[in-house]
Design a protein around this motif. Structure first.
Motif: not given
Length: 171
Positions: A161-162, A168-169, A9-11
């Motif tokens: 993903m980037f 987030i990350l 879900e996050s990606l």
């Protein structure tokens, strides 16, 4: 299993639709399998949130129009957004067509997008090496259009993903 669901879900990260006052847009090019692809990115100046990153095969009026329309879908106040860009003439033409305020800026607030591209290109070097190896393994299909579509699809997944990494990350 819950961790796998969280990452799936996050990606698929998408920016929220909200009021934005100033957005910086820029493009760069990267080479994958001896073919140049153009990466467009937009960042909210106030929150420094990466709104969108998209990959295209060409850099022209139509791709710029598509990207700016994509950016405006994340803005609830479309008529009051100011877009900061470099000197590429397509930006001014598209902004005039859509009725959006446009400002050319060489340095300053537009450097936030350059920071995004610095990280993007650093990580993309490793992506390119992996992608070249994977495409050589399945080189039984020689249709050139298939490769363009496949690489563009993989680049768009990597852009998602980037965005997850940047918003987030990294924070």
């Amino acid at each position: 299993m819950q961790l796998l669901y969280f990452f799936r879900e996050s990606l698929n990260y998408r920016a929220e639709r909200r009021e934005r006052r100033c957005i910086a847009i820029d493009e760069t090019k990267i080479k994958v399998n001896n073919t140049w692809y153009f990466i467009y990115a937009a960042i909210d100046i106030e929150t420094r949130e990466l709104i969108a990153v998209k990959a295209y095969i060409a850099r022209n009026y139509l791709t710029t129009l598509d990207f700016i329309k994509h950016i405006l879908s994340f803005c609830s106040n479309k008529r009051y957004v100011e877009i900061i860009t470099d000197k590429m003439p397509c930006y001014k033409q598209v902004c005039n067509r859509l009725g959006i305020r446009h400002r050319h800026e060489t340095f300053g607030k537009r450097n936030y997008v350059e920071q995004v591209f610095r990280s993007f290109k650093f990580i993309a070097q490793r992506f390119n090496n992996c992608l070249c190896v994977n495409l050589r393994k399945i080189s039984l299909i020689w249709d050139k259009n298939y490769w363009f579509k496949r690489v563009l699809y993989l680049l768009s997944l990597w852009c998602n993903m980037f965005m997850f990494y940047w918003n987030i990350l990294r924070r």
